[in-house]
Design an enzyme around this catalytic site. Structure first.
Site, PDB file in Angstrom:
ATOM      1  N   CYS A 171      26.083   4.772  12.261  1.00  0.00           N
ATOM      2  CA  CYS A 171      25.626   4.806  13.653  1.00  0.00           C
ATOM      3  C   CYS A 171      26.322   3.729  14.485  1.00  0.00           C
ATOM      4  O   CYS A 171      27.525   3.835  14.711  1.00  0.00           O
ATOM      5  CB  CYS A 171      24.104   4.734  13.710  1.00  0.00           C
ATOM      6  SG  CYS A 171      23.447   5.565  15.173  1.00  0.00           S
ATOM      7  N   LEU A 172      25.648   2.647  14.886  1.00  0.00           N
ATOM      8  CA  LEU A 172      26.356   1.598  15.602  1.00  0.00           C
ATOM      9  C   LEU A 172      27.519   1.075  14.754  1.00  0.00           C
ATOM     10  O   LEU A 172      28.554   0.670  15.287  1.00  0.00           O
ATOM     11  CB  LEU A 172      25.398   0.444  15.958  1.00  0.00           C
ATOM     12  CG  LEU A 172      26.031  -0.700  16.742  1.00  0.00           C
ATOM     13  CD1 LEU A 172      26.603  -0.236  18.068  1.00  0.00           C
ATOM     14  CD2 LEU A 172      25.019  -1.816  16.983  1.00  0.00           C
ATOM     15  N   LYS A 191       0.832  -1.217   0.000  1.00  0.00           N
ATOM     16  CA  LYS A 191       0.000   0.000   0.000  1.00  0.00           C
ATOM     17  C   LYS A 191       0.857   1.255   0.000  1.00  0.00           C
ATOM     18  O   LYS A 191       0.558   2.220  -0.678  1.00  0.00           O
ATOM     19  CB  LYS A 191      -0.882   0.045   1.264  1.00  0.00           C
ATOM     20  CG  LYS A 191      -2.032  -0.908   1.250  1.00  0.00           C
ATOM     21  CD  LYS A 191      -3.093  -0.465   2.258  1.00  0.00           C
ATOM     22  CE  LYS A 191      -2.632  -0.453   3.700  1.00  0.00           C
ATOM     23  NZ  LYS A 191      -2.400  -1.794   4.265  1.00  0.00           N
ATOM     24  N   GLU A 236      21.162   7.058   5.055  1.00  0.00           N
ATOM     25  CA  GLU A 236      20.212   6.304   4.228  1.00  0.00           C
ATOM     26  C   GLU A 236      18.830   6.959   4.150  1.00  0.00           C
ATOM     27  O   GLU A 236      18.096   6.760   3.187  1.00  0.00           O
ATOM     28  CB  GLU A 236      20.085   4.848   4.716  1.00  0.00           C
ATOM     29  CG  GLU A 236      19.395   4.638   6.080  1.00  0.00           C
ATOM     30  CD  GLU A 236      20.334   4.724   7.264  1.00  0.00           C
ATOM     31  OE1 GLU A 236      21.393   5.369   7.164  1.00  0.00           O
ATOM     32  OE2 GLU A 236      19.998   4.133   8.318  1.00  0.00           O
ATOM     33  N   GLU A 289      -2.919   7.145   3.897  1.00  0.00           N
ATOM     34  CA  GLU A 289      -2.949   5.689   3.815  1.00  0.00           C
ATOM     35  C   GLU A 289      -3.373   5.147   5.171  1.00  0.00           C
ATOM     36  O   GLU A 289      -2.806   5.523   6.196  1.00  0.00           O
ATOM     37  CB  GLU A 289      -1.534   5.185   3.453  1.00  0.00           C
ATOM     38  CG  GLU A 289      -1.395   3.679   3.462  1.00  0.00           C
ATOM     39  CD  GLU A 289       0.073   3.205   3.418  1.00  0.00           C
ATOM     40  OE1 GLU A 289       0.980   4.017   3.112  1.00  0.00           O
ATOM     41  OE2 GLU A 289       0.294   2.017   3.708  1.00  0.00           O
ATOM     42  N   HIS A 330      22.430   8.886  10.070  1.00  0.00           N
ATOM     43  CA  HIS A 330      21.854   7.886   9.151  1.00  0.00           C
ATOM     44  C   HIS A 330      21.661   8.488   7.757  1.00  0.00           C
ATOM     45  O   HIS A 330      20.582   9.009   7.449  1.00  0.00           O
ATOM     46  CB  HIS A 330      20.503   7.408   9.689  1.00  0.00           C
ATOM     47  CG  HIS A 330      20.625   6.549  10.899  1.00  0.00           C
ATOM     48  ND1 HIS A 330      20.728   5.183  10.845  1.00  0.00           N
ATOM     49  CD2 HIS A 330      20.696   6.884  12.211  1.00  0.00           C
ATOM     50  CE1 HIS A 330      20.844   4.701  12.072  1.00  0.00           C
ATOM     51  NE2 HIS A 330      20.827   5.715  12.915  1.00  0.00           N
TER      52      HIS A 330
HETATM   53  N1  GLN Z   1      22.938   1.892  20.019  1.00  0.00           N
HETATM   54  C1  GLN Z   1      23.693   3.002  19.519  1.00  0.00           C
HETATM   55  C2  GLN Z   1      23.320   4.316  20.198  1.00  0.00           C
HETATM   56  O1  GLN Z   1      22.281   4.387  20.806  1.00  0.00           O
HETATM   57  C3  GLN Z   1      23.549   3.118  18.035  1.00  0.00           C
HETATM   58  C4  GLN Z   1      22.193   3.543  17.589  1.00  0.00           C
HETATM   59  C5  GLN Z   1      21.948   3.295  16.131  1.00  0.00           C
HETATM   60  O2  GLN Z   1      22.710   2.600  15.465  1.00  0.00           O
HETATM   61  N2  GLN Z   1      20.864   3.813  15.594  1.00  0.00           N
HETATM   62  O3  GLN Z   1      24.047   5.279  20.096  1.00  0.00           O
END
Ligand code: GLN
Length: 538
Positions: free
Chosen positions: A382-383, A17, A510, A140, A508
């Protein structure tokens, strides 16, 4: 006056959807209309931020810092139209507004009920997107028609149409027309039943979009039209696309869904231009420069939706170079058990995405080490960045027990530590560092080359950060801190100078990549992977 399109789904979930709504939004905006998109989710969580990715896939983060449903990612990728926290409402969020208002005495002694109080709140949420500079709002409704929890939402859109009138609103129902192999037939009964449920609550769809594996014959279309109460030409076939989801808008345009929507809304049908989109789809179907293979090492690998935006951004990075990106998904725990060599052999680039919790962390650290030592292009997110820093601290700086305090509070080398602003926060929902923040890039770095400028804005979702106490030592051992918050306090980007392309970011990227506008870091990462692939071939 803003007009409205309401999209519902019947028979089963996962009909796409969100993709369909995004595709229609793209077509309407290409015809010169200002469109906004919105998703209503009938579950009781206030937002999906506290849910495991196994429940509803990735948590998508908007620029204004809302943790939202992954369909908003489709909305932004397809249309380039930014979403906000008003673009996603859950039943939980609606009910919590109603309940706090009741506690404040806001209902002046009335009995608070689903109708009208909850439905009013839902209609307000819809109205919030309608404004002078918006021509069409597409809403939606998540879930499947017939679910108990989606009833207040369906009742709200029924009332909404009653209020704004027929020429200002359209109902689109997306349904499944399954092919039954044993009978050799497409079956219309499930669609008849789901439109009958809609009818019983006062909604008659204007357009029926049928998800199917086989083409709908004229006969099947006529039958669906008759029993679902829809004009025959407004029974649309949405067959599984062969190559890429980005074909969906082209397919819907071929059947003129957007024209029917505009006609029903009594809006002028302006010309449609999709040349750039068609060219982009053509690159995906027949990539002129071949393929690159990228390993994605994460902990929610068995569910493809868990890293939706990452996979899409990798595809976009490929488009920028005329390449198809093939993803090799790898469970980080498998790296722990089998070692990186066999699992990562032959990949042209390695990506470690974001995540929470210690399961699989050692596998991600091993992966970053493998990429660093073998000179394989690496993108950590991030992580993924935090793991790259831990790896570097352990094996380059020689601090064997270096770790993040998220995973080992006792470490002597807490190279990743809780951000100061996060101390003392115990509530889990919506309390991370969320949304878009600026970052200043160091000139002359890989990051600067990728972006082509030095002030960027990227979206975040984290509680931990690189510990400033260790900055000097990390730099002395060869790590480049290539991006920081404007006050210089928070490291946002790191890279390695003596490596073909090793970049990791706290944010991020992405979430900001689109097929027509691939994100700079993904474009540069795939470029480096392609370089690596050509090297390997000679
Ligand atoms: N766990 C890590 C933090 O809180 C990374 C978070 C993540 O990758 N979005 O900083």
């Amino acid at each position: 006056m803003t007009k409205h399109v309401f999209v519902t789904g019947g028979v089963v979930s996962s009909l796409g959807k969100g993709l369909t709504a995004a595709s229609i939004a793209l077509l309407l905006s290409r015809r010169g209309y200002r469109v906004r998109l919105q998703k209503m989710d009938p579950y009781l969580n206030v937002d999906p931020g506290t849910m495991s990715p196994y429940q509803h896939g990735e948590v998508y983060v908007t620029a204004d810092g809302a943790e939202t449903d992954l369909d908003l990612g489709h909305y932004e990728r397809f249309t380039g139209i930014p979403c906000t926290r008003d673009s996603n409402y859950t039943a939980g969020r609606i009910y919590s507004r109603v309940i706090s208002r009741e506690r404040e005495g806001g209902y002046l002694g009335k009995t608070v009920q689903v109708i009208p109080h909850v439905t009013d709140e839902i209609k307000d949420a819809i109205r919030r997107l309608a404004s002078e500079d918006v021509d069409i709002v597409i809403t939606e409704i998540g879930g499947t028609v017939g679910d108990i929890e989606s009833l207040p939402f369906l009742e709200s859109i029924r009332q909404y149409r009653h209020e704004v009138g027929r020429s200002n609103s359209v109902f689109i129902h997306i349904t499944l027309v399954p092919y039954i192999r044993a009978a050799g037939e497409l079956k219309t009964k499930p669609s008849q039943q789901s439109t009958a449920i809609l009818r019983s609550i006062g909604i008659i769809p204007d357009i029926l979009i049928c998800r199917c594996e086989r083409p709908l014959s004229a006969e099947v279309k006529a039958k669906l039209a008759l029993f679902c109460n829809v004009d025959t030409h407004k029974v649309i076939e949405e067959r599984d696309v062969e190559h890429t989801i980005y074909e969906v808008p082209l397919e819907l345009a071929r059947q003129e869904v957007d024209v029917y929507v505009l006609e029903l809304l009594q809006l002028h049908v302006r010309p449609l231009r999709m040349d750039d989109w068609e060219r982009m789809v053509q690159v995906l179907i027949q990539p002129p420069n071949g393929t690159v293979e990228i390993a994605v090492v994460g902990k929610y690998i068995r569910l493809r939706d868990a890293y939706k935006s990452v996979y899409e951004a990798l595809t976009h990075g490929g488009i920028a170079h005329g390449l198809r990106t093939v993803v090799r998904p790898i469970e980080s725990e498998d790296i722990e058990q089998q070692g990186p060599e066999s699992l990562l052999a032959g990949v042209h680039g390695i990506l470690v995405p974001g995540g929470f919790g210690d399961r699989g962390v050692e596998g991600k650290i091993l992966t970053a080490r493998y990429a660093r030592e073998r000179n394989i292009p690496f993108l950590g997110i991030c992580l993924g960045m935090q793991c790259a820093v831990i790896e570097f601290a352990r094996h380059v700086c020689g601090w064997a027990d270096a770790h993040s305090t998220e995973f080992n509070p006792e470490t002597r080398y807490p190279v990743i530590d809780l951000m100061a602003e996060q101390r003392g926060i115990t509530a889990k929902g919506g309390t991370m560092r969320l949304g878009s923040y600026p970052c200043h890039i160091q000139p002359g770095t890989r990051a600067a080359a990728a972006y082509g400028h030095t002030v960027i804005h990227e979206r975040h979702r984290h509680r931990y950060e690189l510990n400033n106490r260790f900055r000097d030592d990390l730099v002395r051992h060869g790590m480049v801190l290539s991006g920081c918050s404007p006050d210089g306090q928070l490291v946002e980007l790191i890279e390695l100078a003596n490596h073909p392309w090793f970049v990791a970011c706290q944010f991020h990227p992405e979430f900001q990549s689109t097929p027509l506008n691939p994100h700079p870091l993904f474009r540069a990462f795939i470029g480096a992977a392609w370089e690596n692939a050509r090297h390997a071939a000679t």
